[in-house]
Design an enzyme around this catalytic site. Structure first.
Site, PDB file in Angstrom:
ATOM      1  N   ASN A 150      34.699  49.466  35.754  1.00 41.09           N
ATOM      2  CA  ASN A 150      34.149  48.121  35.936  1.00 41.09           C
ATOM      3  C   ASN A 150      34.831  47.355  37.072  1.00 41.09           C
ATOM      4  O   ASN A 150      34.214  46.478  37.675  1.00 41.09           O
ATOM      5  CB  ASN A 150      34.316  47.351  34.608  1.00 41.09           C
ATOM      6  CG  ASN A 150      34.089  45.867  34.780  1.00 41.09           C
ATOM      7  OD1 ASN A 150      32.955  45.404  34.872  1.00 41.09           O
ATOM      8  ND2 ASN A 150      35.183  45.093  34.856  1.00 41.09           N
ATOM      9  N   TYR A 152      29.545  45.825  50.094  1.00 38.91           N
ATOM     10  CA  TYR A 152      29.385  45.871  48.627  1.00 38.91           C
ATOM     11  C   TYR A 152      28.119  46.656  48.247  1.00 38.91           C
ATOM     12  O   TYR A 152      28.139  47.471  47.322  1.00 38.91           O
ATOM     13  CB  TYR A 152      29.312  44.425  48.131  1.00 38.91           C
ATOM     14  CG  TYR A 152      29.226  44.231  46.634  1.00 38.91           C
ATOM     15  CD1 TYR A 152      30.331  44.451  45.811  1.00 38.91           C
ATOM     16  CD2 TYR A 152      28.046  43.782  46.041  1.00 38.91           C
ATOM     17  CE1 TYR A 152      30.259  44.234  44.434  1.00 38.91           C
ATOM     18  CE2 TYR A 152      27.963  43.562  44.672  1.00 38.91           C
ATOM     19  CZ  TYR A 152      29.074  43.793  43.875  1.00 38.91           C
ATOM     20  OH  TYR A 152      28.992  43.569  42.520  1.00 38.91           O
ATOM     21  N   GLY A 205      39.608  46.693  34.931  1.00 38.14           N
ATOM     22  CA  GLY A 205      39.359  45.292  35.277  1.00 38.14           C
ATOM     23  C   GLY A 205      38.805  44.496  34.118  1.00 38.14           C
ATOM     24  O   GLY A 205      37.827  43.760  34.277  1.00 38.14           O
ATOM     25  N   ASP A 260      46.603  49.169  39.296  1.00 36.89           N
ATOM     26  CA  ASP A 260      45.658  48.933  40.388  1.00 36.89           C
ATOM     27  C   ASP A 260      44.862  50.232  40.535  1.00 36.89           C
ATOM     28  O   ASP A 260      45.446  51.303  40.774  1.00 36.89           O
ATOM     29  CB  ASP A 260      46.450  48.628  41.668  1.00 36.89           C
ATOM     30  CG  ASP A 260      45.542  48.303  42.846  1.00 36.89           C
ATOM     31  OD1 ASP A 260      44.425  48.863  42.919  1.00 36.89           O
ATOM     32  OD2 ASP A 260      45.966  47.507  43.701  1.00 36.89           O
ATOM     33  N   VAL A 261      43.546  50.155  40.378  1.00 32.10           N
ATOM     34  CA  VAL A 261      42.756  51.396  40.366  1.00 32.10           C
ATOM     35  C   VAL A 261      42.783  52.127  41.704  1.00 32.10           C
ATOM     36  O   VAL A 261      42.436  53.311  41.774  1.00 32.10           O
ATOM     37  CB  VAL A 261      41.285  51.160  39.918  1.00 32.10           C
ATOM     38  CG1 VAL A 261      41.226  50.697  38.470  1.00 32.10           C
ATOM     39  CG2 VAL A 261      40.554  50.203  40.850  1.00 32.10           C
ATOM     40  N   SER A 270      25.495  47.504  40.577  1.00 36.17           N
ATOM     41  CA  SER A 270      24.930  46.160  40.788  1.00 36.17           C
ATOM     42  C   SER A 270      23.496  46.270  41.281  1.00 36.17           C
ATOM     43  O   SER A 270      23.138  47.243  41.960  1.00 36.17           O
ATOM     44  CB  SER A 270      25.741  45.418  41.845  1.00 36.17           C
ATOM     45  OG  SER A 270      25.077  44.233  42.241  1.00 36.17           O
ATOM     46  N   ALA A 325      26.656  49.008  49.945  1.00 35.80           N
ATOM     47  CA  ALA A 325      26.880  50.439  50.209  1.00 35.80           C
ATOM     48  C   ALA A 325      27.732  51.055  49.101  1.00 35.80           C
ATOM     49  O   ALA A 325      27.451  52.162  48.627  1.00 35.80           O
ATOM     50  CB  ALA A 325      27.563  50.616  51.568  1.00 35.80           C
ATOM     51  N   ALA A 326      28.760  50.332  48.679  1.00 31.78           N
ATOM     52  CA  ALA A 326      29.632  50.856  47.619  1.00 31.78           C
ATOM     53  C   ALA A 326      28.873  50.974  46.298  1.00 31.78           C
ATOM     54  O   ALA A 326      28.949  52.002  45.617  1.00 31.78           O
ATOM     55  CB  ALA A 326      30.859  49.958  47.448  1.00 31.78           C
TER      56      ALA A 326
HETATM   57  P1  NAP Z   1      35.438  39.387  38.149  1.00 32.28           P
HETATM   58  O1  NAP Z   1      35.292  38.312  37.140  1.00 32.28           O
HETATM   59  O2  NAP Z   1      35.819  39.048  39.548  1.00 32.28           O
HETATM   60  O3  NAP Z   1      36.422  40.489  37.582  1.00 32.28           O
HETATM   61  C1  NAP Z   1      36.701  41.629  38.324  1.00 32.28           C
HETATM   62  C2  NAP Z   1      37.824  42.352  37.672  1.00 32.28           C
HETATM   63  O4  NAP Z   1      38.125  43.489  38.470  1.00 32.28           O
HETATM   64  C3  NAP Z   1      39.077  41.508  37.575  1.00 32.28           C
HETATM   65  O5  NAP Z   1      39.480  41.467  36.230  1.00 32.28           O
HETATM   66  C4  NAP Z   1      40.096  42.245  38.432  1.00 32.28           C
HETATM   67  O6  NAP Z   1      41.385  42.359  37.836  1.00 32.28           O
HETATM   68  C5  NAP Z   1      39.509  43.632  38.482  1.00 32.28           C
HETATM   69  N1  NAP Z   1      39.968  44.321  39.678  1.00 32.28           N
HETATM   70  C6  NAP Z   1      39.690  44.044  40.972  1.00 32.28           C
HETATM   71  N2  NAP Z   1      40.340  44.889  41.769  1.00 32.28           N
HETATM   72  C7  NAP Z   1      41.040  45.732  40.963  1.00 32.28           C
HETATM   73  C8  NAP Z   1      41.916  46.812  41.189  1.00 32.28           C
HETATM   74  N3  NAP Z   1      42.209  47.218  42.429  1.00 32.28           N
HETATM   75  N4  NAP Z   1      42.471  47.439  40.121  1.00 32.28           N
HETATM   76  C9  NAP Z   1      42.187  47.047  38.864  1.00 32.28           C
HETATM   77  N5  NAP Z   1      41.371  45.998  38.585  1.00 32.28           N
HETATM   78  C10 NAP Z   1      40.822  45.362  39.630  1.00 32.28           C
HETATM   79  O7  NAP Z   1      34.090  40.218  38.306  1.00 32.28           O
HETATM   80  P2  NAP Z   1      32.854  40.455  37.325  1.00 32.28           P
HETATM   81  O8  NAP Z   1      31.791  39.561  37.767  1.00 32.28           O
HETATM   82  O9  NAP Z   1      33.286  40.474  35.924  1.00 32.28           O
HETATM   83  O10 NAP Z   1      32.469  41.926  37.812  1.00 32.28           O
HETATM   84  C11 NAP Z   1      32.774  43.096  37.073  1.00 32.28           C
HETATM   85  C12 NAP Z   1      31.984  44.249  37.690  1.00 32.28           C
HETATM   86  O11 NAP Z   1      30.592  43.960  37.609  1.00 32.28           O
HETATM   87  C13 NAP Z   1      32.293  44.495  39.150  1.00 32.28           C
HETATM   88  O12 NAP Z   1      32.283  45.877  39.426  1.00 32.28           O
HETATM   89  C14 NAP Z   1      31.132  43.819  39.867  1.00 32.28           C
HETATM   90  O13 NAP Z   1      30.910  44.374  41.116  1.00 32.28           O
HETATM   91  C15 NAP Z   1      30.006  44.080  38.890  1.00 32.28           C
HETATM   92  N6  NAP Z   1      28.898  43.152  39.004  1.00 32.28           N
HETATM   93  C16 NAP Z   1      29.078  41.814  38.860  1.00 32.28           C
HETATM   94  C17 NAP Z   1      27.982  40.971  38.974  1.00 32.28           C
HETATM   95  C18 NAP Z   1      28.095  39.477  38.821  1.00 32.28           C
HETATM   96  O14 NAP Z   1      27.102  38.788  39.145  1.00 32.28           O
HETATM   97  N7  NAP Z   1      29.175  38.944  38.312  1.00 32.28           N
HETATM   98  C19 NAP Z   1      26.714  41.498  39.236  1.00 32.28           C
HETATM   99  C20 NAP Z   1      26.571  42.871  39.388  1.00 32.28           C
HETATM  100  C21 NAP Z   1      27.674  43.691  39.259  1.00 32.28           C
HETATM  101  P3  NAP Z   1      42.568  41.270  38.010  1.00 32.28           P
HETATM  102  O15 NAP Z   1      41.956  39.937  37.675  1.00 32.28           O
HETATM  103  O16 NAP Z   1      43.593  41.725  37.039  1.00 32.28           O
HETATM  104  O17 NAP Z   1      43.040  41.344  39.435  1.00 32.28           O
END
Ligand code: NAP
Length: 247
Positions: free
Chosen positions: A90, A155, A12, A63-64, A142, A157-158
């Site tokens: 990620n 979320y 991702g 797709d993961v 997270s 729980a995961a």
């Molecule tokens: P984001 O901007 O929504 O990006 C998420 C990425 O995950 C996207 O690039 C998406 O790919 C990819 N993705 C989703 N489902 C997928 C799948 N089935 N297979 C492959 N790729 C997939 O999110 P982010 O904020 O950068 O978050 C990244 C990570 O940090 C996540 O695990 C999130 O839970 C964690 N996190 C985020 C925050 C926050 O505040 N932003 C806080 C704590 C933790 P596509 O666009 O190509 O579909």
């Protein structure tokens, strides 16, 4: 913290935190596999940006949640760069709903991507990480996995499940000299928090001792450390990067 000739797969990583991680590792000299599910254009832009900065990168669709596609991603990685030394799980999604309103489908979807995707990628790249000189598994969890959050039972729980998984894999990898750690970001400026109304974000920020949201660089810098040889005696840990939210 040179990553010269290390190969890193970041799931991702077309945008958001994943892209920041990909660019940081690319700057250190790593070969980077930029994985995407649907963001094809941004993924190629991310790979091009890494190459323009002097690094090596490829963009790979997978797709993961789909094991066959993850297997093809491993093959693409091997063909371009050889074995993977660092896997960053990620890719993640949310599907928020107060628990009484949450459907089983919303529960399953979040488990399937956040935990199922981590299972698929870790198993597919496990031998690589084991065989690497000091391989690295880094899982992006997270703060919500620790604290819970209204409307995010699935979320939370995961993300909490990632902690137990990481500690267990850390034990299993240790005999081979590789490590597994979690990074638990606080609220970070990406598309994922875009949908949170300003009034709610203001309330969140007022509860953060450092009085700001995380920037993508704040998270990527910690992942860069965990990916590097500097972190070789750190394993099974959850590193909080949340501005002091849990103080
Ligand atoms: P984001 O901007 O929504 O990006 C998420 C990425 O995950 C996207 O690039 C998406 O790919 C990819 N993705 C989703 N489902 C997928 C799948 N089935 N297979 C492959 N790729 C997939 O999110 P982010 O904020 O950068 O978050 C990244 C990570 O940090 C996540 O695990 C999130 O839970 C964690 N996190 C985020 C925050 C926050 O505040 N932003 C806080 C704590 C933790 P596509 O666009 O190509 O579909």
């Amino acid at each position: 913290m040179s990553m010269d000739n290390r190969t890193c797969v970041i799931t991702g990583s077309a945008k958001g935190i994943g892209r920041g991680i990909a660019e940081h590792l690319g700057e250190e000299g790593a070969n980077v596999v930029v994985n995407y599910r649907s963001s094809e254009g941004p993924a190629h832009e991310a790979a091009d940006a890494i190459e323009s900065a002097g690094g090596s990168a490829i963009a790979v669709q997978a797709d993961v949640t789909n094991r066959d596609e993850v297997e093809r991603m491993r093959e693409a990685c091997h063909e371009a760069f050889g074995q993977c030394d660092v896997l960053v799980n990620n890719a993640g999604i949310t599907a928020d709903k107060q628990f009484t309103e949450m459907s089983r489908t919303e529960w399953d979807r979040v488990m399937d991507v956040n935990l199922g995707g981590m299972f698929n990628c870790t198993q597919e790249f496990y031998d690589d990480i084991w065989n690497a000189h000091e391989g690295r598994l880094i899982n992006i969890s997270s703060v919500v996995g620790k604290q819970g959050n209204f409307g995010q039972a699935n979320y939370a729980a995961a993300k909490s499940g990632m902690f137990g998984f990481t500690r267990t894999i850390a034990l299993e990898l240790a005999q081979g000299g590789s490590t597994a750690n979690c990074v638990a970001p606080g609220f970070t400026r990406t598309d994922m928090v875009e949908s949170i109304p300003d009034s709610v974000l203001d309330r969140i920020v007022s509860g953060i001792p450092l009085e700001r949201l995380a920037e993508i660089e704040d998270i990527a810098a910690v992942v860069r450390f965990l990916a590097s040889e500097e972190s070789s005696y750190v394993t099974g840990e959850v590193i909080d990067v949340n501005g002091g939210m849990d103080l």
